[in-house]
Each structure stands twice: as C-alpha cells, then as structure tokens.
Design a protein around this motif. Structure first.
Motif, PDB file in Angstrom:
ATOM      1  N   VAL B  14       1.002  -1.252   0.135  1.00 13.59           N
ATOM      2  CA  VAL B  14       0.049   0.003  -0.052  1.00 13.59           C
ATOM      3  C   VAL B  14       0.825   1.253   0.095  1.00 13.59           C
ATOM      4  CG1 VAL B  14      -1.743   1.218   1.194  1.00 13.59           C
ATOM      5  CG2 VAL B  14      -1.753  -1.048   1.219  1.00 13.59           C
ATOM      6  N   GLY B  15       0.786   1.953  -0.973  1.00 11.13           N
ATOM      7  CA  GLY B  15       1.550   3.105  -1.262  1.00 11.13           C
ATOM      8  C   GLY B  15       2.934   2.720  -2.045  1.00 11.13           C
ATOM      9  N   GLY B  41      -1.512  -4.900  -4.949  1.00 10.24           N
ATOM     10  CA  GLY B  41      -1.146  -3.631  -4.473  1.00 10.24           C
ATOM     11  C   GLY B  41      -2.219  -2.567  -4.694  1.00 10.24           C
ATOM     12  N   ALA B  42      -2.006  -1.527  -3.837  1.00  7.02           N
ATOM     13  CA  ALA B  42      -2.902  -0.165  -3.983  1.00  7.02           C
ATOM     14  C   ALA B  42      -1.743   0.918  -3.700  1.00  7.02           C
ATOM     15  CB  ALA B  42      -3.795  -0.106  -3.043  1.00  7.02           C
ATOM     16  N   LEU B  43      -1.053   1.109  -4.562  1.00  4.35           N
ATOM     17  CA  LEU B  43       0.170   1.831  -4.735  1.00  4.35           C
ATOM     18  C   LEU B  43       0.005   3.284  -4.625  1.00  4.35           C
ATOM     19  CD1 LEU B  43       1.631  -0.554  -7.387  1.00  4.35           C
ATOM     20  CD2 LEU B  43       2.628  -0.532  -4.837  1.00  4.35           C
ATOM     21  N   SER B  44      -0.871   3.854  -4.565  1.00  3.29           N
ATOM     22  CA  SER B  44      -0.948   5.179  -4.488  1.00  3.29           C
ATOM     23  C   SER B  44      -2.356   5.662  -3.999  1.00  3.29           C
ATOM     24  CB  SER B  44      -0.714   5.835  -5.855  1.00  3.29           C
ATOM     25  OG  SER B  44      -1.005   7.542  -5.881  1.00  3.29           O
ATOM     26  N   SER B  45      -2.531   6.935  -3.460  1.00  8.33           N
ATOM     27  CA  SER B  45      -3.868   7.402  -3.096  1.00  8.33           C
ATOM     28  C   SER B  45      -4.419   8.076  -4.330  1.00  8.33           C
ATOM     29  CB  SER B  45      -3.607   8.547  -2.074  1.00  8.33           C
ATOM     30  OG  SER B  45      -2.745   9.678  -2.659  1.00  8.33           O
ATOM     31  N   ASP B  56       3.711  -1.099 -14.025  1.00 10.75           N
ATOM     32  CA  ASP B  56       5.053  -1.011 -13.918  1.00 10.75           C
ATOM     33  C   ASP B  56       5.678  -2.053 -13.251  1.00 10.75           C
ATOM     34  OD1 ASP B  56       4.879   1.440 -15.179  1.00 10.75           O
ATOM     35  OD2 ASP B  56       5.428   2.515 -13.194  1.00 10.75           O
ATOM     36  N   LEU B  57       5.091  -2.687 -12.287  1.00 12.45           N
ATOM     37  CA  LEU B  57       5.718  -3.729 -11.575  1.00 12.45           C
ATOM     38  C   LEU B  57       5.127  -5.202 -12.042  1.00 12.45           C
ATOM     39  CD1 LEU B  57       5.119  -2.013  -7.940  1.00 12.45           C
ATOM     40  CD2 LEU B  57       7.338  -2.386  -9.366  1.00 12.45           C
ATOM     41  N   PHE B  58       4.541  -5.039 -13.033  1.00 17.84           N
ATOM     42  CA  PHE B  58       4.016  -6.398 -13.548  1.00 17.84           C
ATOM     43  C   PHE B  58       2.857  -7.117 -12.663  1.00 17.84           C
ATOM     44  CE2 PHE B  58       8.359  -6.126 -14.500  1.00 17.84           C
ATOM     45  CZ  PHE B  58       8.315  -5.901 -15.955  1.00 17.84           C
ATOM     46  N   LEU B  59       2.136  -6.104 -12.073  1.00 12.20           N
ATOM     47  CA  LEU B  59       0.943  -6.831 -11.225  1.00 12.20           C
ATOM     48  C   LEU B  59      -0.391  -7.148 -12.205  1.00 12.20           C
ATOM     49  CD1 LEU B  59       0.223  -4.684  -8.119  1.00 12.20           C
ATOM     50  CD2 LEU B  59       1.342  -6.682  -8.147  1.00 12.20           C
ATOM     51  N   ALA B  60      -0.763  -8.326 -11.839  1.00 13.61           N
ATOM     52  CA  ALA B  60      -1.889  -8.827 -12.586  1.00 13.61           C
ATOM     53  C   ALA B  60      -3.112  -7.618 -12.488  1.00 13.61           C
ATOM     54  CB  ALA B  60      -2.428 -10.072 -12.147  1.00 13.61           C
ATOM     55  N   ASP B  61      -3.892  -7.617 -13.447  1.00 14.41           N
ATOM     56  CA  ASP B  61      -4.913  -6.283 -13.420  1.00 14.41           C
ATOM     57  C   ASP B  61      -5.826  -6.486 -12.124  1.00 14.41           C
ATOM     58  OD1 ASP B  61      -3.829  -4.849 -15.574  1.00 14.41           O
ATOM     59  OD2 ASP B  61      -5.462  -5.648 -17.024  1.00 14.41           O
ATOM     60  N   ASP B  62      -6.141  -7.777 -12.026  1.00 16.60           N
ATOM     61  CA  ASP B  62      -7.227  -8.134 -11.295  1.00 16.60           C
ATOM     62  C   ASP B  62      -6.837  -7.930  -9.601  1.00 16.60           C
ATOM     63  OD1 ASP B  62      -5.637 -10.365 -11.040  1.00 16.60           O
ATOM     64  OD2 ASP B  62      -7.602 -11.723 -10.423  1.00 16.60           O
ATOM     65  N   ASP B  67      -7.386   1.616  -4.506  1.00 16.14           N
ATOM     66  CA  ASP B  67      -7.335   2.275  -3.303  1.00 16.14           C
ATOM     67  C   ASP B  67      -7.045   0.921  -2.101  1.00 16.14           C
ATOM     68  OD1 ASP B  67     -10.065   1.828  -1.627  1.00 16.14           O
ATOM     69  OD2 ASP B  67     -10.421   1.791  -3.877  1.00 16.14           O
ATOM     70  N   TRP B  68      -6.686   1.408  -0.939  1.00 15.38           N
ATOM     71  CA  TRP B  68      -6.289   0.250  -0.064  1.00 15.38           C
ATOM     72  C   TRP B  68      -7.475  -0.380   0.265  1.00 15.38           C
ATOM     73  CZ3 TRP B  68      -7.682   0.077   5.071  1.00 15.38           C
ATOM     74  CH2 TRP B  68      -8.261   1.190   5.593  1.00 15.38           C
ATOM     75  N   ARG B  69      -8.664  -0.004   0.379  1.00 13.40           N
ATOM     76  CA  ARG B  69      -9.805  -0.756   0.983  1.00 13.40           C
ATOM     77  C   ARG B  69     -10.281  -1.855  -0.271  1.00 13.40           C
ATOM     78  NH1 ARG B  69     -11.664   1.961   5.670  1.00 13.40           N
ATOM     79  NH2 ARG B  69     -11.002   3.868   5.651  1.00 13.40           N
ATOM     80  N   GLY B  70     -10.138  -1.493  -1.450  1.00  8.37           N
ATOM     81  CA  GLY B  70     -10.724  -2.288  -2.613  1.00  8.37           C
ATOM     82  C   GLY B  70      -9.427  -3.624  -2.286  1.00  8.37           C
ATOM     83  N   LEU B  71      -8.205  -3.260  -2.156  1.00 12.20           N
ATOM     84  CA  LEU B  71      -7.396  -4.445  -1.864  1.00 12.20           C
ATOM     85  C   LEU B  71      -7.649  -5.191  -0.836  1.00 12.20           C
ATOM     86  CD1 LEU B  71      -4.366  -5.840  -2.261  1.00 12.20           C
ATOM     87  CD2 LEU B  71      -3.523  -3.803  -0.957  1.00 12.20           C
TER      88      LEU B  71
END
Lengths: 387, 387, 387, 387
Positions: B14-15, B41-45, B56-62, B67-71
């Motif tokens: 997160v962040g 991840g939820a890498l930004s606000s 950028d970090l090759f995360l899967a779309d899903d 946001d962090w609550r979604g994560l």
C-alpha cells in the motif's frame, strides 16, 4: 625599526617544572621559531623542584627562583637589557590570577594558560589591569592557532556558509574515565580539586576550549544556554562530563559537549558549523584538513599549506602541505602573535593585525563567564539560563 | 515442516507508487533474497497513479487496486493459496494508522514504515489490535538491520563496554536546507505538512530513527529529556532541526541531534556509546565498520563478514567482508526477520529468535511517545520533561 | 513498443548452486530491479546438488536440470513464450568456454563470469560466434558497474585530468594467505587448480578485474608489461601474488598489483590515475566516493547520488546519496545493461548506449590476453613483454 | 657524568639560508628540545646571502661565515669551550661530499641531509673516514624518526607479522607536475639539475626515503630490482617518476613507487608490509596512526602516545596521544639520537642504543647504491639487475 627585531626576546616562566605537562609545550612552541629565549623562571610551587627544573633547562642560578614573587622582585631590579620581555604563566588554574595580576601591575607582558581565572570578579580585575597598564596579554586557547581554524574563521566571517544556523562542537577525552586523581596522577589531581581547578572540571578544562573555538571561528555570542553536568567517576567532586544546548544571538542554535570519560577517545575536539549555503567540519586530531560541504557541489577538503588559503592561514604554516604540523606549531602561532605585538610595542609602532593574532584577556574573561553560566544552568530547573 | 517453506510468500503493498521513494526500497529489499513476491497492491492514493504503478511492476490487473480498501476487500475474498501472507505499508505517515489497523483487524501480517502513527492513542490501539489478533507486525526502523548495529547491540548488552555512561546520537541531513516543499518536491511536501507528517518534522522523520537506534543497541530507557526544536527555513510549519539532552534510567546521559538543514550532509546517522570500559562508534554512511575503543588497548575496527562477529551479525550478512553491502541489505534483514516469523506462524512453530529479529509494533509505539515527549519539551519552560 | 517491456525477462543459470558464492550474487543482482526472473537452471556439476539447489530456488521440477546440456536441450524445445531470454554462466572458469559457446551457437543471449576462458584461441572462437550469431554477451567485470567508476570514466575521457601519465591499480586480498585449498574450502580449491582456473591464480582471479578497471576507465591500451608472479603458500601450483610494471600506448606508465596473500586485507581494489591536470582515486571498499585532486585547487570528494555527476553515473544509482549502495547494485547495473540490450533486440530497436552499458565479449577476450601475456612475462628474462 | 649534560651542545649549519627549505626544518627540530644551539654557520653558497641569513638567525658576526671553508677554519682555531660539537649539512646534494668529508676528517661530528652523495666511490670514502675518525655521523632520513615507524620496526622485527612476503612502498608528490624549474623555483631547480642533484631525480630525492623506510622497518636486503624511470615533464633531464619491482633476500617481494608528477598529491609516503600472520600499514600524512591487520582478528589502529607501544616508540613522543605531532618532531627525534651519541662520546661512555637511534653513514651509503642500481636497471634490457 629599533634594535628589538635584531634580538631574541627574553622570557620567564612560572610553573611548568618537572611532572608538569603544558609548560614544556609552551617552551617548545617558543623555541620553534627562535624568536624568544627562556632566561628566568619560578618553575614550581615547591622551591626545590623549581630549582631542579630550572637546572634541567640550563637557567643561570641567579635567575632560577624558588617562587614567583622572588622572580618578579628580581626582574624589577634588573637593567632593561637583561629584564624579561614577557612572562609565561603555566601553573594550575588557581595561581593564574595572583601571578598574572602582579606581573601586569608591574608592567610586564603576560601569556597565561586557560581557563583564565576562577571568578568573573577576578576576570574583570584582570581586564581592567591590562587596559590600565597597556600590556600585551595572551591566553593560550591554543586550538585557535591551527591554520585551518583560521581558514574556517575566514570562510565563516566572509559569508561562505551564508547565515549560520547550527553549530555542534565536541571535546571528548577518555583519560579521566577512572579515578586517576586517587592514583598519584598530578595532572588529574589538580584538575579534580575545586580549590585548584575552580568551580568546574571538564567544562572548565576542555569545555572552555570548545567555547573559545566557536567564538573565534563564528564571532557569535551566546544568548542563553541549558547545561547538564555530570560526575560519573565516584568520589569526584567536579564534573567530568557535560552537554549543553546553546542559543546564539541572531538565531543560530548549537550543542556543546565536553567529556573526559569517553573511554578510548584521545583529544577529540571537533567542530561542525552549518549555514544556509554550506557546512564546515574540522577535527583537532587531523588539524591540517578542513572539510567544506557546499550545499550545491561536491565536498571539498582544504589542506594546510595550499596557496589558495586565506593569508591568515598561510602565515600560520611553516611547512609545505603534506608535511604534518601539529599541536606545538599551533601553540607557536599564538606565541608568534604575542611576540609580534610585543615587538610592535617595543618599536612604538602599531602591530600588524594579521601578525598579532592571538586570544586576548577579554577572550579569557568570556571563557570564565561561560564556565560560571554553565555551572549556574546545571543547578537550575529553568530550561534556559541567560548569558 | 509444512509446504510453506517450499514456496515464496505473497505480499501486497500500500503506497510506494510512481514518485514515491521508500516503496521501491522495500520491494528491492524483499526481492533480494527471493523469499516473497509482490502479487497485489494499492500503490497510490490516486487511483490512476496506483494502477499505472502496478502495471510498471507487472501486477495482474485483478490485483492492481486503486485504493487500499479495495485491496483489503479483494484479499479477504480470495482462497488461501492466492491470498497474501502480509502487507507492506509505505504511505505517508497519516495513512499508517487506518491501513495498518484495518489489515491487522482482518488478520493480516503487516510491515509498516515509521514513524508508526501520529498519536499515542493510535499507537496504543494498534498495539492492542496486534496483541489481540496475534499477527506479525514489523516496523521498518531499517538502520537496526545493519550487521554492525547488531554487533554493537551484542557488545553493549554483553557488557563489553561496562556500565554505559554517555550516548551521543546524531542524524544529520542537508536536503531540506531550502524550501523544497514549495518547489514541487513530493518527498519534502508531505514531510513538512502537519496533516500528513504529524506533530513533528525532522524529529519524527529522522529523530525517531536515532531514538530507535539507541534503544535497540543499549536497551536503556529514557527517563527525561530536554528538547530545543527549530524551524530554520522560513514558512515551514514543522521543525527542521532539533537537539535534545537525554537522561536515561540508571544514570546514563545523552545527546540526540536530528537536523535536516545541515547543508552538504547526506545521511549522516552516527552513534557513539561510552561505557566505563570502552566506547563504540558507528556511522551509517560506512555501515560495515564498527569502531571499538577499549579503555586499555588500541582502537579496533570490526568489519562486516568477519568470523569473529556475533551470530546475529554474521547472519545479517550476505557477502564476504570487503564486498560492500548497504542500505537495501539492512532493509532486507528486517524483512528476513518478518518472513521468518510468518513462516513460523504458518508452520505452527516458535520462531528462532535470531531469525525473527526485527522491530515490533511496541518499538513503533515507543517512537511515537518519543516524538510526543520531545514536542512537549520543546514548548516547555521546565528543563526536564519526564518520559 | 512491443509487449516485451510489459513482461519480466526469463533466465536460466548454469552453476551457482549450494556451496557456490557468486551465483547467489548474480541472482540477487537480477532480482533487485525485478526485470528478469529465474525460470530454469543447471545449478551444479553434481546432478543431485543441482536439483537440490533448484528446489531451494523454487524452480519448477521440469526446469530444474542435472546438467547444462539437459538445460540447453530442454530450452530449445520450449515455445517462445516459455523459453529463456538469456543464460547466466557462473561455473568455475574451465566450464565457461563449452557452456558459453553452446548457448551462443544456439542463439541465446549470455552473461558469463570472468575470466572469460582459458586461452586466446577459445576467446577468439567465442568472439567469432557472438559476432556471427548477433547475440548479446555480457562479462561480469562487476566493478565497472559502480556509479563512481562510471563517473571516473567520464572525467578521464572528457579530459578533466589532462594527458594521463601514471596509473596505479591494486587488488589486494588476504583470504588465501594460508593453504585453504587443503582444508576443504571449495572457493579456494578450484581457484588454485590449474585445470579449473587456468594458467593463472591471483592474476586471473583478481588481476583481470584490475586490468579491466583500468581499460574501462581510461581506454588506454597496454603496449608492454613486465611481471613478477609469486606463489607464497607452499604447495600452491598457481600464483597467489603478482606485481607488474605497465607501459601504455601513448606514453602513460603504470603499476598493477594483485595479491591474495595480503593478510588482513579484505577486497581492496583501488585505482589511482594521474594526469597532467589532476588525479583521481577510487577504492572499491568505499565505492560511493571518488576523490578528485586537481593540480590547482582543493581536493574534491564526489559522492554517488549527487545531481552534478555525469548521466551515466546518475543512472547507475538507485538511492539518494548517503544511503549506502554496494556490490550487488554494481552487479545489477551490468545486468541492467544486458537486459536493456536484450529488450532492444526483442523490440527490434537500437539500444540506448547509456542503458546498454556493460562489458562485452571483447572485454573478456582482452582479459584473457592480459593473463596470457602476464604469465609469459613472468617466465621471461627480458624486461618488457610486448602485448 | 661530565659537565656535558649540563650544557647545551653547540652546532653550526652549512646551507639552509634564505630561500632554502630544509635548513629551517633542521633548526626548528634542534630547537624543539633545547639540547643544542646554533652558534655558527655558512648558510649559503652566496657569501652575501650567507651573511644576511646568519643575521636573521642572530648569529654573532665572527661566526657568521660567507663560505663553509671559512667556517671550518675558524672552528678549528677556537678553544674547546667555544667550538661546535657538530655541524649540520643541508646544502644541495652535490656539496654534501666535500663538506662532510672535510668536517669528518677534521674530527667533527656531522649530520648530513640525504641522499648522502652522488657516487658509490664517494660514499665509500665517507664511510671509511667516519670509521677512521670515530665521529658520529647522522643522515636525516627523517621519516624513520616518526614514533609509529619505530613501532612498525619493533613489530616486524619481533615477528608479529610472521615471515615477510610482500612490501609495497610509495612516495607520491605532485609539486613537480609542471616545469617549475623553469619558473624560478629554487627547490625545483637544483633537484632537476644533474650537476647538483646527481644521477637521479625523483628516485634520489624521494625514492631514497622509500628505500630507507623499508630497510629500517624490515631489515631486509634487496637482492635484485627492475626499474622503469620516466621523465614526464618536457625538458626535464632527470626522472620525475619511477616504479620498481623488488626482490629481497629470503624471498620477500616488493614494489616501490616514487613520483613527483602525481598531481594533487602532497607528500604521500606510505608503506604496507604483509607477512604470513598479518599486515602493517603506515602513511606519513597521518603519521601517528599505525594500522595492524592480523590474519585472524579485527583491524587494530595503534596511535602514538599509547602506553602499550614499544619503548622506542614511546621515547620518540613528546605529547599525549591525540595531540598531533608531526614532521618536525620526527626530525627532532633523529637529532635527539645524534645528540645522545655525541653526549656519550663527550662523556666517554657507551651510548644507550634506544637513545642513539638514528640513520648512520652506512644507511646513507646504501641509499646511494640504491639510486645507482635503479638507474642501471632503468637503462637495462634485462629484467633483473642485481644489487
């Protein structure tokens, strides 16, 4: 020019006999440049030790005295061409005041070790006497004699660092981490005896050097301070460790640390000054380097002996860069300043300020005030003690 | 042993998205040893920046959330073999509390950056939640991950220095000597905004590292403190410089300096601890050296990778001596400790204390108290503010 | 842009299993930036150890091979979306040639450790194959990956030092001062075995790094050399110490020292280059500092991470100045260069030279020649042995 | 004991007048300890400059000579209680031989600067004369006067390092990187003039110090050497840079580098000695530190002034540790040795070897041989030139 530049000056020493430490440093420093010679002395408070010490130093018998009053009386009787040009006072602290005052009142130029005296009243009396008599009076805050301290002073005062914000000065030693004063160590004994050392231990002995270094380099005045003094070694009546927060007039802030219980540290006097445009760092144990960290460029290491240093730093150097100079040379630079001032007085001329560059009686008086204010703060429950 | 040692752990962040600094350090540190992989991840606000950063970090779309609550919601729905083992929280300070509390309450292990939270009440709530949920909770006081800090801890705690007397810790930086926060620098902006950074600036950002370093190495508790906090750069609402006198329970004394206006200094965290038998010195900028100055013998330079170091220091090292390790390795050592603790929990065993060596939520809570007490002292007229 | 930038590259490793040293460094270096992942391997010459090592690294069983030919055969059968993008060869020296040649001939990109091969004939064959196949081929002269080495290269080549006159390069270690190879130390054993290590010991193992460092930074070519090689530890068939006088084309002179019997020294690679206008000094053990001594001004310390460094140095840095980077980051910079070159080939574009900055097969071949000429000189009675 | 210990010795100086460098160093070094005083001189080859220089130094007119023969004649005529005890010869190199020989033949004790003379024949003649006359003859290889060099000598010779294997000695300066001799620099002019300096430039001026340092510390004898001498500055007839491979009797190997074109370097004399059990490192620019790297324990930094040093090192120290001593003190230590030897001769007793510790005429002769063999090797096509 009078004949005075064609002869060596003559000096006497009070204190500094066998078992002493700093007296020999003064003598070596004076000898280094061959501009003055020891001709008389009262080298110890013990008359026998005084005489024996004088013989070690090849003093003539009639100028080798058992006590300082005898020395002073004898000098006053001698003709001008024999009489000393100055006296160097290197006794334990408690003797500085009577000896210095007597010689000044008698019209002699004086070099006195630090801290100058025990009390502000004594300091004021001495300042007055020096002003009244017009004598030269140097105080051996020797660390300001290093060329790179003079370079730092020049850079700070000419604005290279911008407005000064933060000053951290430390003087750390470890030699008093055990109760040496109980083991026959003379140096430790008088330093931890309030009757000889004054109201402070480490703060007086080395903290006063740290104060003087900051004042010399920056010219800033302390506005208020907050001190924590400690005595870690059981049975020691004076502080062997202290830390202070400092507030300077104009807004700069600082920390001063002086400790003699930092086991393993030797003579670690160090200064860091940060301004809006850059920082300077200097360490006494590597005295020929001055590190300048500009805010907007690479770190620079300035070294003693380089042609791009200020004139004051260049004059304070005897050898090419890379040929280590040390403690005695720094000491000798203060004596060089005193001697230049005395020669100017003998010649009836004004001294070259770049030559007559040494700590004065007023610097010594300020150091006494620093000790007094620090001790006051240490026993106060208020955060800030005004200067 | 369960299958858990035969797989990499899975983690979310997160962040730490584009423009962030420390998130990438966490990811590199985790990647270094190949024991865990980023899967969500939820890498930004900002939702858009969060998504772009995840790509950028090759995360899967899903698993790339806006946001962090979604994560958190998504993770709770996933089956165990997909679900993350821990979350790493690397947001600005003000988000630490809600995110950390939510993940702990949901039963996830957490690594959170420092300072932990804004207030003591938040810290207490988090400590309680962790205790209640039994989760692993690491706080990235990364400087304690250096092998030679662990060696120092071992030497101090095993009595090599004797009774501790004086501690001087400094953390000096120069990067905030100008008003960078007014020039679009994101790192400077949130750090100097009380809403995001909390009640303190430099004292929170880097002073808390200094406090943690002392506590980790010595185990000593602060009894009272005296702080002077300053804001030198015009228009800056939080301190950018501070100095403290410290008194520790048991009699040790100390000085803590944290400043971000020391022009030209980079990341100068340094520690000196003097005891009755010797002194230790360590500097973050030369992290692989630990200097030991015994009272009664020559200075010793201990270096990372040597076979004569303590086991804790040896385990924290990946390369032979002389092959420089740095900041990321120290970070990786904390993650190594967290991962060892999580693996033990997964396996239902007790963690090896030498392996699970990392700062806990309680260390984070103590750091919050340190900030609060320092700010209280800075506005007090009393000399000493009790802990 | 093709899809290649949206995925991690895939790589295999030959060598680097349990008990190996450098293989783990390569893997950590690659992992650091998350641009490639290990998907296959033949991690030891012992099939059992190879398999066990692969399991440690979470390799899938069908890509965890007992020998390198099995790996190569398997990769050639796999579809493009599974097949490795490159292979990393980290075996003892004697296996570099057959493995590298086979993979190049099969069209794979290769990263190979140094020294490249045993003989000039092998080196020529490999250079030819790479040219013929058009593959990317990196040699891990890792010390050239340090940012401040790149800064030095930029300064020397842009003329900051003026005409280069004197070069002194040393690589001193102490770990082979005793007969470790007789005590079961695998690293010592293969390095002191001519069958695995080649014609040289210390000169091949570390002297070749020194040669590469000089060539990379200065671009100067050796014209002739004069070598004294020694084997101090009884029973050791290869040199463990060597010193060379060097003459470079164009008139510069130099000294190269490589020794593994310098007791107490760790990994002391250091370089000093003096030109008519200034000198540069760099030490691997403090890799983030580069000292520049201009002939006409103060010493300057340039540090990693500063905005005034050249672009090549700035790109090679991941953390702000003062946050120590080390050996693994330097390694990672070479891999970053290789990966950038491979990505360009996959995309069918020309690589950015600033990105694709790594030692090539030709550098490896020059290193082999250096070893051969040094060994020839060591047994010659003539003073100078031509290159 | 005779009266000789109760008086200062008397000395004369040849050379060292205005514009000279090293003469003042000799005088300051002698003055430091107050054991001898300058009473006569022939301070320049120019009679007018000689006289003016003598007046600067407060010499009596009848002992202030315009040439050295006048000085010698005058001294021989004086009664014993006025006559000098020794002469200090600090002229350019070419005058060492005639002056030294004449004073020795006349029965005077001599201190002579290095390199001793121009040729081996001259050196042999001087050695013979000294032996025949029984005079004290010191050669100011001043770097061996540093306390930590004496500590190194003690450690090497008492076997702390085990069997010596590798010696690297460097003496790097940058001040002759441009053609200063064409710009009126007197120091540069005579050093680069074969008529005054001898067959070698840098190798004679500073390489001879490096040779002496190795011989003094280790006692090892050179068996053969291989030299590359260069003259980088156009128009300079003598070498300004040289590198040598060294083979010592008994199997040790070495490298000696001496260069005066290392731009930016100041006076960088450094020594590293590796034996089977450990390594010692010493640098003249930080003379009070000696680094000892044991094979099986942490690095140790020994510092001047510590009670655990050998007696020879302790005696060579005047100040407590941490109070920097430097170049002049090292010089003074050699004079202290000479003076102790002269006092013993005056007293008719054997000198205390620990006191009479200084380089002798034989050391000077060996230095002359070193220069001659180096120059021979530099023009030889054979790899090794025998000693």
């Amino acid at each position: 020019m009078t004949e005075t530049s064609f002869r060596r000056l003559r000096y006497a020493m009070v204190g500094g006999g066998r078992d002493a430490f700093i007296g020999a440093v003064h003598r070596k420093a004076i000898a280094l440049d061959g501009q003055a010679e020891l001709v008389a002395g009262a080298l110890s408070s013990s008359p026998e030790k005084a005489k024996a010490s004088g013989r070690d130093l090849f003093l003539a018998d009639d100028r080798n005295h058992g006590d300082w009053r005898g020395l002073l009386d004898d000098e006053l009787k001698r003709p001008a061409h024999e009489r000393i040009d100055f006296v160097s006072i290197v006794t334990p602290n408690h003797m500085h005041f009577p000896v210095a005052l007597a010689f000044v009142e008698a019209g002699f130029h004086v070099v006195c070790d630090k801290p100058l005296v025990h009390t502000r009243a004594q300091a004021d009396a001495l300042v007055d006497a020096v002003a009244r008599m017009g004598t030269v009076f140097g105080v051996t805050y020797n660390y300001t004699g290093y060329p790179m301290v003079r370079q730092a002073r020049d850079m700070v005062r000419s604005g290279v660092l911008g407005e000064i914000r933060k000053i951290v000065v430390e003087y750390n030693q470890g030699w008093l981490a055990t109760r040496l004063e109980g083991e026959g160590n003379k140096q430790a004994a008088w330093r931890s005896d309030p009757a000889q050392s004054g109201a402070a231990g480490a703060i007086g002995d080395i903290g006063s050097h740290a104060e003087n270094l900051v004042a010399t380099v920056t010219g800033l005045e302390i506005e208020s301070l907050c001190a924590d003094l400690n005595s870690f070694v059981p049975g020691r009546p004076l502080d062997d460790d202290g830390s202070l927060l400092l507030r300077f007039k104009g807004g700069a802030r600082g920390v001063l640390i002086a400790s003699q219980i930092n086991t393993g540290l030797e003579n670690d006097l160090r200064l860091r000054i940060s301004g809006a445009q850059g920082t300077l760092e200097w360490r006494q144990e590597r005295p020929s380097e001055l590190t300048h960290l500009p805010h907007d460029g690479p770190k620079r290491i300035l070294t003693r002996g380089a042609p791009w240093l200020c004139e004051s730093a260049r004059r304070a150097s005897r050898l090419p860069s890379g040929h280590p100079e040390g403690f005695i040379e720094a000491f000798a630079n203060l004596y060089g300043g005193v001697i230049a001032d005395i020669r100017a007085k003998l010649a009836g001329t004004a001294a070259d300020p770049l030559a007559a560059d040494y700590p004065r009686v007023e610097d010594g008086a300020r150091g006494v005030r620093f000790i007094e204010r620090t001790v006051a703060s240490a026993t106060s429950e208020a955060k800030w003690t005004a200067w």
